[in-house]
Scaffold this motif. Structure first.
Motif: not given
Length: 286
Positions: A153-156, A214-221, A223-230, A247-254
């Motif tokens: 995922t591009p979130l990583l 979009l908002s749900e994608y950013a939030t779940k994304g 959670d996934l990266v910070a927890t699932g890929f911890r 960091l979370q705020s910047e992540f949500y925006a991008e």
């Protein structure tokens, strides 16, 4: 960071998931497809690596039947307890479970007809571990696992870039994911370990099983990266609450900007990825 610290994070991650199967749609589907692709036979002895709660273990046990046997091993005692609780509630008599670090397990040479691993091969160093698995398999024995094609995922890479901006880098012990992240990488890694007839297929899936706003994608994304890929981003645990919030705020925006590039016709985000399905045969010299 030492490799043992990485393993500790993996163990801690799964030990915290005391209700792993609840609401999980993705992993049962992956487990069922892996067992089908392995083409197990009646009477086979099977090893299920990183068995978790036994999704693959129990499916495989039905295929090999009462004359066969399936052994599951996982680094997390919590996962093994959940797997064993299913055993107590069933009449299944051809499975067993044990807690263990996959790369430290010891099994008799040429003792398994098949070795399976679902959604976990990227936690080990397959360049060395592949040789070990090869030795456990009987001549002509089957290794079957699934992996992820990078970028999953591009979130990583987004998280990696935001951390690099702060002077940090993500952590992979010997970059294990890079050994199984493409068709070519899988083939090269397994052939070097002594396997033959390596086959790699890929299927398309969605990161979160369904399109979303979009908002749900950013939030779940996040959670996934910070927890699932911890385990791959342990630096998150060392940051102050204020730094994590920034960091979370910047992540949500991008992430929201990224999501717009993945809109479907209903303007919902579809983050698509490829699952890789790998099978190979262990051929031993006389």
């Amino acid at each position: 960071m030492e490799a043992c610290d990485f393993k500790s994070l993996v163990k801690e991650k799964f030990d915290a998931r005391t209700t792993y199967d609840e609401g999980d749609e993705r992993h049962p589907k992956l487990a069922a497809e892996l067992v089908q692709r392995a083409q197990l036979q009646k009477g086979w002895k099977v090893l299920d690596l990183a068995c978790g709660t036994g999704l693959v273990t129990y499916m495989a046990s039905e295929v090999v039947g009462s004359d066969g046997f399936v052994e599951g091993v996982d680094i997390s005692p919590t996962m093994i307890r959940q797997a064993a609780s299913k055993l107590e509630a069933s009449s299944c008599s051809n499975v067993s479970f044990q807690v263990g670090d996959l790369e430290k397990c010891s099994f008799t040479k040429h003792s398994f007809d098949a070795v399976l691993c679902s959604s976990a091969i990227f936690y080990v160093d397959m360049k060395s571990f592949g040789v070990t698995v090869h030795s456990w398999l009987k001549p002509g024995g089957i290794l079957a696992y699934n992996s992820l094609q990078e970028p999953y995922t591009p979130l990583l890479p987004l998280m990696s870039r935001l951390l690099a901006k702060r002077g940090f880098t993500d952590y992979h012990p010997d970059k294990p994911l890079s050994q199984t992240h493409s068709e070519e990488a899988n083939a090269n890694t397994l052939q070097l370990a002594g396997f033959e007839s390596v086959q790699v297929d890929k299927t398309t899936g969605l990161l979160f099983e369904r399109p979303m706003q979009l908002s749900e994608y950013a939030t779940k994304g996040y959670d996934l990266v910070a927890t699932g890929f911890r385990p791959f981003f342990p630096i998150l645990d060392t940051m102050t609450e204020e730094d994590q919030a920034q960091l979370q705020s910047e992540f949500y925006a991008e992430a929201s900007l990224l999501g717009r590039s993945m809109f479907n016709t209903k303007r919902l985000v579809e983050d698509k990825h490829y699952d890789l399905w790998v099978t190979a045969k262990a051929m031993h010299a006389n």
